[in-house]
Scaffold this motif. Structure first.
Motif, PDB file in Angstrom:
ATOM      1  N   GLY A 205     -11.755 -11.863   1.515  1.00  0.00           N
ATOM      2  CA  GLY A 205     -10.428 -11.382   1.878  1.00  0.00           C
ATOM      3  C   GLY A 205     -10.192  -9.975   1.368  1.00  0.00           C
ATOM      4  O   GLY A 205     -10.914  -9.476   0.503  1.00  0.00           O
ATOM      5  N   ASP A 206      -9.189  -9.307   1.904  1.00  0.00           N
ATOM      6  CA  ASP A 206      -8.835  -7.971   1.446  1.00  0.00           C
ATOM      7  C   ASP A 206      -8.356  -8.016  -0.006  1.00  0.00           C
ATOM      8  O   ASP A 206      -7.975  -9.070  -0.522  1.00  0.00           O
ATOM      9  CB  ASP A 206      -7.728  -7.383   2.325  1.00  0.00           C
ATOM     10  CG  ASP A 206      -8.230  -7.024   3.717  1.00  0.00           C
ATOM     11  OD1 ASP A 206      -9.456  -6.999   3.919  1.00  0.00           O
ATOM     12  OD2 ASP A 206      -7.389  -6.764   4.597  1.00  0.00           O
ATOM     13  N   MET A 207      -8.345  -6.872  -0.652  1.00  0.00           N
ATOM     14  CA  MET A 207      -7.964  -6.801  -2.051  1.00  0.00           C
ATOM     15  C   MET A 207      -6.521  -7.272  -2.247  1.00  0.00           C
ATOM     16  O   MET A 207      -5.620  -6.846  -1.516  1.00  0.00           O
ATOM     17  CB  MET A 207      -8.118  -5.377  -2.581  1.00  0.00           C
ATOM     18  CG  MET A 207      -9.548  -4.894  -2.637  1.00  0.00           C
ATOM     19  SD  MET A 207      -9.689  -3.230  -3.353  1.00  0.00           S
ATOM     20  CE  MET A 207      -9.236  -3.598  -5.043  1.00  0.00           C
ATOM     21  N   PRO A 208      -6.282  -8.135  -3.221  1.00  0.00           N
ATOM     22  CA  PRO A 208      -4.923  -8.623  -3.483  1.00  0.00           C
ATOM     23  C   PRO A 208      -4.070  -7.563  -4.179  1.00  0.00           C
ATOM     24  O   PRO A 208      -4.591  -6.579  -4.724  1.00  0.00           O
ATOM     25  CB  PRO A 208      -5.158  -9.832  -4.398  1.00  0.00           C
ATOM     26  CG  PRO A 208      -6.434  -9.516  -5.110  1.00  0.00           C
ATOM     27  CD  PRO A 208      -7.274  -8.761  -4.116  1.00  0.00           C
ATOM     28  N   SER A 209      -2.774  -7.777  -4.183  1.00  0.00           N
ATOM     29  CA  SER A 209      -1.846  -6.816  -4.779  1.00  0.00           C
ATOM     30  C   SER A 209      -2.191  -6.507  -6.231  1.00  0.00           C
ATOM     31  O   SER A 209      -2.110  -5.347  -6.667  1.00  0.00           O
ATOM     32  CB  SER A 209      -0.408  -7.345  -4.693  1.00  0.00           C
ATOM     33  OG  SER A 209       0.032  -7.394  -3.349  1.00  0.00           O
ATOM     34  N   ILE A 215      -5.530   0.383  -9.195  1.00  0.00           N
ATOM     35  CA  ILE A 215      -6.173   1.603  -8.692  1.00  0.00           C
ATOM     36  C   ILE A 215      -5.297   2.811  -9.022  1.00  0.00           C
ATOM     37  O   ILE A 215      -4.120   2.856  -8.654  1.00  0.00           O
ATOM     38  CB  ILE A 215      -6.407   1.510  -7.172  1.00  0.00           C
ATOM     39  CG1 ILE A 215      -7.423   0.400  -6.856  1.00  0.00           C
ATOM     40  CG2 ILE A 215      -6.892   2.846  -6.611  1.00  0.00           C
ATOM     41  CD1 ILE A 215      -7.631   0.158  -5.367  1.00  0.00           C
ATOM     42  N   GLU A 216      -5.869   3.777  -9.722  1.00  0.00           N
ATOM     43  CA  GLU A 216      -5.129   4.973 -10.105  1.00  0.00           C
ATOM     44  C   GLU A 216      -5.497   6.196  -9.275  1.00  0.00           C
ATOM     45  O   GLU A 216      -4.890   7.261  -9.417  1.00  0.00           O
ATOM     46  CB  GLU A 216      -5.358   5.261 -11.595  1.00  0.00           C
ATOM     47  CG  GLU A 216      -4.858   4.134 -12.502  1.00  0.00           C
ATOM     48  CD  GLU A 216      -4.980   4.465 -13.974  1.00  0.00           C
ATOM     49  OE1 GLU A 216      -5.436   5.593 -14.298  1.00  0.00           O
ATOM     50  OE2 GLU A 216      -4.615   3.608 -14.796  1.00  0.00           O
ATOM     51  N   THR A 217      -6.475   6.056  -8.404  1.00  0.00           N
ATOM     52  CA  THR A 217      -6.913   7.159  -7.544  1.00  0.00           C
ATOM     53  C   THR A 217      -5.761   7.634  -6.663  1.00  0.00           C
ATOM     54  O   THR A 217      -5.069   6.807  -6.055  1.00  0.00           O
ATOM     55  CB  THR A 217      -8.068   6.679  -6.635  1.00  0.00           C
ATOM     56  OG1 THR A 217      -9.122   6.164  -7.440  1.00  0.00           O
ATOM     57  CG2 THR A 217      -8.581   7.812  -5.766  1.00  0.00           C
ATOM     58  N   GLY A 235       1.015  -0.611   5.973  1.00  0.00           N
ATOM     59  CA  GLY A 235       0.956   0.677   5.292  1.00  0.00           C
ATOM     60  C   GLY A 235       2.052   0.815   4.249  1.00  0.00           C
ATOM     61  O   GLY A 235       1.822   1.324   3.145  1.00  0.00           O
ATOM     62  N   LYS A 236       3.251   0.364   4.592  1.00  0.00           N
ATOM     63  CA  LYS A 236       4.368   0.432   3.643  1.00  0.00           C
ATOM     64  C   LYS A 236       4.115  -0.461   2.434  1.00  0.00           C
ATOM     65  O   LYS A 236       4.447  -0.096   1.294  1.00  0.00           O
ATOM     66  CB  LYS A 236       5.662   0.032   4.346  1.00  0.00           C
ATOM     67  CG  LYS A 236       6.121   1.035   5.401  1.00  0.00           C
ATOM     68  CD  LYS A 236       7.392   0.583   6.098  1.00  0.00           C
ATOM     69  CE  LYS A 236       7.877   1.624   7.103  1.00  0.00           C
ATOM     70  NZ  LYS A 236       9.105   1.178   7.825  1.00  0.00           N
ATOM     71  N   ARG A 237       3.513  -1.616   2.672  1.00  0.00           N
ATOM     72  CA  ARG A 237       3.209  -2.526   1.556  1.00  0.00           C
ATOM     73  C   ARG A 237       2.120  -1.943   0.658  1.00  0.00           C
ATOM     74  O   ARG A 237       2.221  -1.995  -0.571  1.00  0.00           O
ATOM     75  CB  ARG A 237       2.785  -3.886   2.110  1.00  0.00           C
ATOM     76  CG  ARG A 237       2.573  -4.946   1.039  1.00  0.00           C
ATOM     77  CD  ARG A 237       2.249  -6.289   1.673  1.00  0.00           C
ATOM     78  NE  ARG A 237       1.856  -7.260   0.658  1.00  0.00           N
ATOM     79  CZ  ARG A 237       1.382  -8.483   0.936  1.00  0.00           C
ATOM     80  NH1 ARG A 237       1.264  -8.862   2.209  1.00  0.00           N
ATOM     81  NH2 ARG A 237       1.031  -9.301  -0.041  1.00  0.00           N
ATOM     82  N   LEU A 238       1.084  -1.357   1.276  1.00  0.00           N
ATOM     83  CA  LEU A 238       0.027  -0.707   0.500  1.00  0.00           C
ATOM     84  C   LEU A 238       0.604   0.443  -0.327  1.00  0.00           C
ATOM     85  O   LEU A 238       0.225   0.659  -1.479  1.00  0.00           O
ATOM     86  CB  LEU A 238      -1.074  -0.174   1.421  1.00  0.00           C
ATOM     87  CG  LEU A 238      -2.106  -1.177   1.947  1.00  0.00           C
ATOM     88  CD1 LEU A 238      -2.967  -0.519   3.019  1.00  0.00           C
ATOM     89  CD2 LEU A 238      -2.981  -1.715   0.829  1.00  0.00           C
ATOM     90  N   LYS A 243      -0.186   2.705  -6.933  1.00  0.00           N
ATOM     91  CA  LYS A 243       0.760   3.413  -7.806  1.00  0.00           C
ATOM     92  C   LYS A 243       0.804   4.916  -7.581  1.00  0.00           C
ATOM     93  O   LYS A 243       1.797   5.569  -7.896  1.00  0.00           O
ATOM     94  CB  LYS A 243       0.442   3.123  -9.271  1.00  0.00           C
ATOM     95  CG  LYS A 243      -0.917   3.620  -9.749  1.00  0.00           C
ATOM     96  CD  LYS A 243      -1.127   3.380 -11.234  1.00  0.00           C
ATOM     97  CE  LYS A 243      -1.206   1.905 -11.568  1.00  0.00           C
ATOM     98  NZ  LYS A 243      -1.539   1.680 -13.002  1.00  0.00           N
ATOM     99  N   ASN A 244      -0.275   5.487  -7.027  1.00  0.00           N
ATOM    100  CA  ASN A 244      -0.353   6.938  -6.864  1.00  0.00           C
ATOM    101  C   ASN A 244      -0.640   7.258  -5.400  1.00  0.00           C
ATOM    102  O   ASN A 244      -1.717   7.731  -5.050  1.00  0.00           O
ATOM    103  CB  ASN A 244      -1.441   7.505  -7.779  1.00  0.00           C
ATOM    104  CG  ASN A 244      -1.408   9.020  -7.879  1.00  0.00           C
ATOM    105  OD1 ASN A 244      -0.529   9.669  -7.317  1.00  0.00           O
ATOM    106  ND2 ASN A 244      -2.383   9.592  -8.573  1.00  0.00           N
ATOM    107  N   SER A 245       0.332   6.959  -4.535  1.00  0.00           N
ATOM    108  CA  SER A 245       0.081   7.075  -3.096  1.00  0.00           C
ATOM    109  C   SER A 245       1.232   7.753  -2.362  1.00  0.00           C
ATOM    110  O   SER A 245       2.365   7.811  -2.851  1.00  0.00           O
ATOM    111  CB  SER A 245      -0.164   5.685  -2.485  1.00  0.00           C
ATOM    112  OG  SER A 245       1.006   4.884  -2.579  1.00  0.00           O
TER     113      SER A 245
END
Length: 282
Positions: A205-209, A215-217, A235-238, A243-245
């Motif tokens: 499955g895709d990466m969970p929340s 992820i700090e990238t 996209g809005k949820r991602l 945190k840095n998006s």
């Protein structure tokens, strides 16, 4: 599009990985492009000529797609595909890269950023897949039936390349014979369907929340307003979980943003990299 500075196959993780390298004469920034499911480097054909005027660009065919190997023994999990991208980057001598991923490629970008953060200066997610669950157990079980790959082939044939393209672009008038053949050609041999059968079993499955929040990238999310494959709400949820998006929404655009809006994608990538302070003037 100009020819790659060089291209070829690199044996990695027990399979052959096809890549194209467009080397810039002075830029120190390298962009590695990862395509989506059922696609290849072809999906970046309109974006690469723009990017290569400013950056070093590497575009690869993720196994088993495009010209890369289609071994039924390769593990087609996101984790292993991410490791394959990491190993190719290391073989090419890259210490830092900007990863650009479209659709499924975006999910692999996130896996790389999570497992090897020191490699990834920043990430660009183009309509990235997100929050998908693993295949249902009965489908995974069915994949072990002899000749199941023929069912996969029949399913894709019934949906049709033209219909699939209509689903991923907003302006259907851009669909022409060159585009149709470019997306069709990798699926003219049966080997791809055997590999896709293995992918049904391997794809987690895709990466969970919880993992995304670690992820700090720096991440730039570029989305088509009318994306019917990975809707804007993903996209809005991602954007909330990373945190840095930053999220950018392109109007009158569908899922296939590298084909539909290459100039806008270049502009946003350039601005993002300048803001992050990673693009050095020469």
């Amino acid at each position: 599009m100009e020819k790659a500075t060089f291209s070829g196959m690199e044996p990695i993780n027990g399979t052959d990985v096809y890549y194209e390298y467009y080397k810039h004469e002075s830029s120190r920034d390298t962009l590695v492009l990862l395509h989506g499911f059922l696609s290849s480097t072809f999906s970046y054909r309109r974006l690469i000529p723009l990017l290569q005027t400013e950056f070093n660009v590497v575009s690869l065919d993720l196994p088993p797609f495009g010209k890369s190997g289609k071994s039924p023994k390769f593990v087609y999990s996101y984790k292993n595909l991410a490791d394959t991208v990491i190993r190719l980057s290391e073989k090419l001598g890259f210490e830092k890269v900007t990863l650009v991923g479209h659709s499924m490629g975006g999910q692999i970008v996130l896996n790389v950023a999570h497992s090897k953060p020191d490699l990834v200066d920043q990430a660009v997610l183009l309509c990235s897949s997100g929050y998908m669950k693993r295949m249902k157990p009965h489908i995974i079980f069915s994949s072990y039936i002899p000749f199941f790959h023929l069912y996969v082939k029949l399913y894709l044939q019934r949906s049709g390349v033209k219909q699939n393209l209509k689903n991923v672009v907003y302006d259907h008038s851009m669909i022409n014979d060159e585009m149709l053949y470019g997306y069709l050609s990798p699926f003219l041999e049966d080997d791809i369907f055997r590999a896709l059968t293995r992918m049904i079993r391997d794809r987690e499955g895709d990466m969970p929340s919880a993992a995304l929040k670690r992820i700090e990238t720096p991440c730039l999310l570029i989305w088509g307003e009318h994306d019917r494959v990975v809707p804007l709400h993903i996209g809005k949820r991602l954007n909330k979980d990373l945190k840095n998006s930053k999220l950018v929404v392109l109007k009158d655009t569908g899922h296939l943003v590298p084909e539909e809006r290459p100039e806008d994608v270049l502009q946003h990538i350039r601005s993002f990299m300048e803001t992050a302070g990673v693009q050095e003037s020469v």
